[in-house]
Design a protein around this motif. Sequence first.
Motif, PDB file in Angstrom:
ATOM      1  N   ASP A 289       0.825  -1.203   0.000  1.00  0.00           N
ATOM      2  CA  ASP A 289       0.000   0.000   0.000  1.00  0.00           C
ATOM      3  C   ASP A 289       0.866   1.262   0.000  1.00  0.00           C
ATOM      4  O   ASP A 289       1.924   1.308   0.624  1.00  0.00           O
ATOM      5  N   ASP A 290       0.365   2.275  -0.678  1.00  0.00           N
ATOM      6  CA  ASP A 290       0.931   3.625  -0.622  1.00  0.00           C
ATOM      7  C   ASP A 290       2.399   3.684  -1.053  1.00  0.00           C
ATOM      8  O   ASP A 290       3.241   4.258  -0.368  1.00  0.00           O
ATOM      9  N   VAL A 291       2.724   3.061  -2.192  1.00  0.00           N
ATOM     10  CA  VAL A 291       4.030   3.290  -2.810  1.00  0.00           C
ATOM     11  C   VAL A 291       3.933   4.606  -3.569  1.00  0.00           C
ATOM     12  O   VAL A 291       3.152   4.747  -4.513  1.00  0.00           O
ATOM     13  N   ASP A 292       4.713   5.592  -3.136  1.00  0.00           N
ATOM     14  CA  ASP A 292       4.568   6.941  -3.676  1.00  0.00           C
ATOM     15  C   ASP A 292       5.254   7.130  -5.017  1.00  0.00           C
ATOM     16  O   ASP A 292       4.860   8.004  -5.792  1.00  0.00           O
ATOM     17  N   ALA A 293       6.289   6.345  -5.314  1.00  0.00           N
ATOM     18  CA  ALA A 293       6.995   6.541  -6.582  1.00  0.00           C
ATOM     19  C   ALA A 293       7.693   5.254  -6.997  1.00  0.00           C
ATOM     20  O   ALA A 293       8.168   4.483  -6.154  1.00  0.00           O
ATOM     21  N   VAL A 294       7.727   5.037  -8.297  1.00  0.00           N
ATOM     22  CA  VAL A 294       8.514   3.963  -8.908  1.00  0.00           C
ATOM     23  C   VAL A 294       9.548   4.620  -9.805  1.00  0.00           C
ATOM     24  O   VAL A 294       9.204   5.421 -10.685  1.00  0.00           O
ATOM     25  N   VAL A 295      10.819   4.298  -9.569  1.00  0.00           N
ATOM     26  CA  VAL A 295      11.912   4.852 -10.368  1.00  0.00           C
ATOM     27  C   VAL A 295      12.611   3.699 -11.084  1.00  0.00           C
ATOM     28  O   VAL A 295      13.141   2.792 -10.430  1.00  0.00           O
ATOM     29  N   GLN A 296      12.591   3.729 -12.413  1.00  0.00           N
ATOM     30  CA  GLN A 296      13.232   2.688 -13.209  1.00  0.00           C
ATOM     31  C   GLN A 296      14.643   3.160 -13.548  1.00  0.00           C
ATOM     32  O   GLN A 296      14.837   3.949 -14.478  1.00  0.00           O
ATOM     33  N   LEU A 297      15.595   2.657 -12.780  1.00  0.00           N
ATOM     34  CA  LEU A 297      16.986   3.058 -12.984  1.00  0.00           C
ATOM     35  C   LEU A 297      17.532   2.517 -14.293  1.00  0.00           C
ATOM     36  O   LEU A 297      18.422   3.121 -14.906  1.00  0.00           O
ATOM     37  N   ASP A 298      17.048   1.351 -14.696  1.00  0.00           N
ATOM     38  CA  ASP A 298      17.380   0.765 -15.993  1.00  0.00           C
ATOM     39  C   ASP A 298      16.072   0.569 -16.743  1.00  0.00           C
ATOM     40  O   ASP A 298      15.129  -0.026 -16.201  1.00  0.00           O
ATOM     41  N   PRO A 299      15.959   1.038 -17.976  1.00  0.00           N
ATOM     42  CA  PRO A 299      14.694   0.897 -18.704  1.00  0.00           C
ATOM     43  C   PRO A 299      14.383  -0.564 -18.967  1.00  0.00           C
ATOM     44  O   PRO A 299      15.289  -1.372 -19.209  1.00  0.00           O
ATOM     45  N   PRO A 300      13.106  -0.948 -18.944  1.00  0.00           N
ATOM     46  CA  PRO A 300      12.750  -2.337 -19.242  1.00  0.00           C
ATOM     47  C   PRO A 300      12.940  -2.660 -20.711  1.00  0.00           C
ATOM     48  O   PRO A 300      13.066  -1.765 -21.564  1.00  0.00           O
ATOM     49  N   GLN A 301      12.925  -3.950 -21.026  1.00  0.00           N
ATOM     50  CA  GLN A 301      13.156  -4.381 -22.392  1.00  0.00           C
ATOM     51  C   GLN A 301      11.889  -4.371 -23.224  1.00  0.00           C
ATOM     52  O   GLN A 301      11.954  -4.382 -24.451  1.00  0.00           O
ATOM     53  N   GLU A 302      10.710  -4.365 -22.595  1.00  0.00           N
ATOM     54  CA  GLU A 302       9.465  -4.423 -23.347  1.00  0.00           C
ATOM     55  C   GLU A 302       8.381  -3.665 -22.609  1.00  0.00           C
ATOM     56  O   GLU A 302       8.488  -3.405 -21.399  1.00  0.00           O
ATOM     57  N   ALA A 303       7.314  -3.344 -23.334  1.00  0.00           N
ATOM     58  CA  ALA A 303       6.235  -2.550 -22.760  1.00  0.00           C
ATOM     59  C   ALA A 303       5.513  -3.297 -21.648  1.00  0.00           C
ATOM     60  O   ALA A 303       5.029  -2.689 -20.690  1.00  0.00           O
ATOM     61  N   LYS A 304       5.438  -4.611 -21.753  1.00  0.00           N
ATOM     62  CA  LYS A 304       4.739  -5.388 -20.738  1.00  0.00           C
ATOM     63  C   LYS A 304       5.398  -5.217 -19.373  1.00  0.00           C
ATOM     64  O   LYS A 304       4.731  -5.011 -18.354  1.00  0.00           O
ATOM     65  N   THR A 305       6.726  -5.287 -19.346  1.00  0.00           N
ATOM     66  CA  THR A 305       7.438  -5.086 -18.091  1.00  0.00           C
ATOM     67  C   THR A 305       7.279  -3.660 -17.589  1.00  0.00           C
ATOM     68  O   THR A 305       7.161  -3.422 -16.382  1.00  0.00           O
ATOM     69  N   PHE A 306       7.249  -2.702 -18.521  1.00  0.00           N
ATOM     70  CA  PHE A 306       7.038  -1.302 -18.141  1.00  0.00           C
ATOM     71  C   PHE A 306       5.704  -1.142 -17.420  1.00  0.00           C
ATOM     72  O   PHE A 306       5.610  -0.460 -16.393  1.00  0.00           O
ATOM     73  N   VAL A 307       4.662  -1.780 -17.931  1.00  0.00           N
ATOM     74  CA  VAL A 307       3.328  -1.689 -17.320  1.00  0.00           C
ATOM     75  C   VAL A 307       3.321  -2.296 -15.931  1.00  0.00           C
ATOM     76  O   VAL A 307       2.759  -1.729 -14.982  1.00  0.00           O
TER      77      VAL A 307
ATOM     78  N   ARG B  63       5.917  -2.875 -13.854  1.00  0.00           N
ATOM     79  CA  ARG B  63       6.711  -2.082 -12.905  1.00  0.00           C
ATOM     80  C   ARG B  63       5.927  -0.853 -12.445  1.00  0.00           C
ATOM     81  O   ARG B  63       5.866  -0.554 -11.252  1.00  0.00           O
ATOM     82  N   SER B  64       5.332  -0.159 -13.403  1.00  0.00           N
ATOM     83  CA  SER B  64       4.583   1.055 -13.072  1.00  0.00           C
ATOM     84  C   SER B  64       3.383   0.751 -12.199  1.00  0.00           C
ATOM     85  O   SER B  64       2.927   1.611 -11.429  1.00  0.00           O
TER      86      SER B  64
END
Length: 547
Positions: free
Chosen positions: A473-491, A493-494
Motif C-alpha cells: 500500500d501507498d508506494v509513492d513513486a517507482v523509479v526505473q533506474l534501468d529501462p525495461p526491455q518491453e512494454a509489458k514489463t514497463f506496465v 513495474r509502473s
Amino acid sequence: MAQKKRRGFKAPANYDPNRTRAPKRKYGGAAAGRDGSGGSGSSGGSARARRGAQGLGSAEDMSNSRGSGIGGAGRRSTAGGRPGRRDGRPETRGSKPESKGGRDDRTQRPGGAERGAKRLRPAGETLQNYTPKVWRAEDASGRSFGDLGLGQNLVRTLGELGADAPFPIQVATIPDAIAGRDVLGRAETGSGKTIAFGAALVERMLILKADGRFGEPAAKKPKQAKRGERVSRGSAGATRKPKALILAPTRELALQIDRTVQPLARSVGFYTAQLVGGVPSEPQVHALERGVDIVIGTPGRIRDLVERRKLDLREVQVSIVDEADHLCELGFLEETQWTLRQTARGGQRLLFSATLDRDVEELVSEFLVDPAAHEIERTKSTVPHRVYMVMREDKDAAVLEFAKIPGRVMLFSRTRAAAERITEQLLDAGVSATSLHGNLSQARREINLKQFATGKARVLVATDVAARGIHIDDVDAVVQLDPPQEAKTFVHRSGRTGRAGRGGQVVTLIPRTWQKRTREMLDEAGIEPLVFEAYEPGKQPRAQRRK
C-alpha cells in the motif's frame, strides 16, 4: 591342479560399442527419465532431480536453473533454455510417446478436439475465437459481493479485508467462475484479480462439496481395543486431499495470494497450504499429511512433491493460473502443463493476468473449454510519467536524487549485482534502503519486503522479481533506474504505484541512445509522458509527492 588358461573377451556378432544402454524401468515399466516423461507414476528420477525442483520464479533466477530447478524437477536444458534429452541433445516433440495424460492424448480428453482448434492470435493481445467482453468502471457501480453470488461468510470476510464493494474484474468473472465455467480474465495490475478468483474459488468449492463432487471417504470407525492391545490415537479418517490448485510464477506472489485466500477459506472451514521453493519442504509435507483443501505454490516445488508422492492432485476440481503469461515467459510452460495434467480431467480452469497474449496460447488451447473471456477496459493512467535521459557520469547523482523523493519509493534495476551496489550506495548516503532480488534466500526476501512494507526501510531496490504481484500500500513513486526491455514489463513495474486509484508517480532513466525505443514502448503501453527531456544534476526540479 593346473589352472585353466584365461582367454580374452570375444564380442558377439551383433555387438555395437556405440549403442547406449537402455533406460531403467520403474513402476510398471514406464521409463522414469530425468525429464519427467514417466508420467504421474514416476518417482522423479533421482535425488538430484528432486533437489532441483525449487521454482525460483523470476527472470534473473533462471541463471541458477541447475541448482534451483527452473525446470521444476532438475530438468537438464540446452543452451536455448528448452528442456533437452539426458545426452544434451534437444528433444524433438513426438519423438517418443508420452505417458497417460500427456500431450499426445489431447484429442482423447473431454473437449480435446475443441481445445486443439481454438488458438490465440499470433501477435497482439486480442483473443481469437474468444472475443472478450469488455467491462468498464461504471459496470461495477451499485453492485455488491452478495449480488455476485457470494455467501454471507465470504462477504463479511471481504469487508474485514477492506473490500467493501467489488471492482469491475470481480463483477465480470465471479459469476462465471461460481457457475463452473472456464475463465480468461485480463485486467491491469492492482485491479483486484486475487480477490476475484479467490472468493469465486471458495464459493465454488462449497457448491461442489454440497453436490457430493469431492467424493470424500466416509470416516472409519475406530478400532475396538482388545485387552492388552494398544490402539493408535491418530485420525480415524483418510487424509484430506486438495481439491483446488493455484499456480503462481514467483514465491512472493504465491505467498501474497495465500494471505488473501486463506482468511476466505478459513471462514467456511477450508484450509490452504503454501508450496514454494527456497524453503525447507518438511513443514509443507507435514501440512499435506494433516490434510488441506487448497494448495498455492510455484510449479517447481509442486512437481517435486508430486513426484515424491507427498502431494496427490488427482482430486483437484478447480485449477487457477495467476500471471499466466509471465509464468510462461520464465520457462515454466512445460511445468505448468505437466502439473495441470495431474489434476482431474474435465476440471475447471481459470487463467488471470494483466496481459494475456500468445505466451499462453498452448495453455488455453489444451486446458480450457469454451472459456468466458473478460477484459477490463484500460483507463487512462492518472499517474504522471517522467522520462529523463541521463549521461553515464551523472547516473549515481540521479539515483541518489530520485531516491530522496518524499514517501515510499521503489527503485528497479536490471541486475542483482546492481541492486546490491545501489542499496549500499544509498545506505552510505544515509537513506534507509533494502533490496529484493533472486540472490537472496526466501527468508531474507520476506524480511526485506516486510521492512519496506512496515516503513522501516523507505526505499526498496529490486529487480523484476518485484515487478509483478507484489502489493504494498501507498508506494509513492517507482523509479526505473534501468529501462525495461518491453512494454509489458514497463506496465507491471509502473503498476506498483497508483494502485486502486491512489496517487503516485513513475520516473524512468534512460541513456540517450534509448530515446526512440522508449517512445515506441510508451506508445505501445498507451502512456503519454509528462516530461521527456535531458537530466542535469542539481538543475532538474525534484519530483514532488502526489497526494
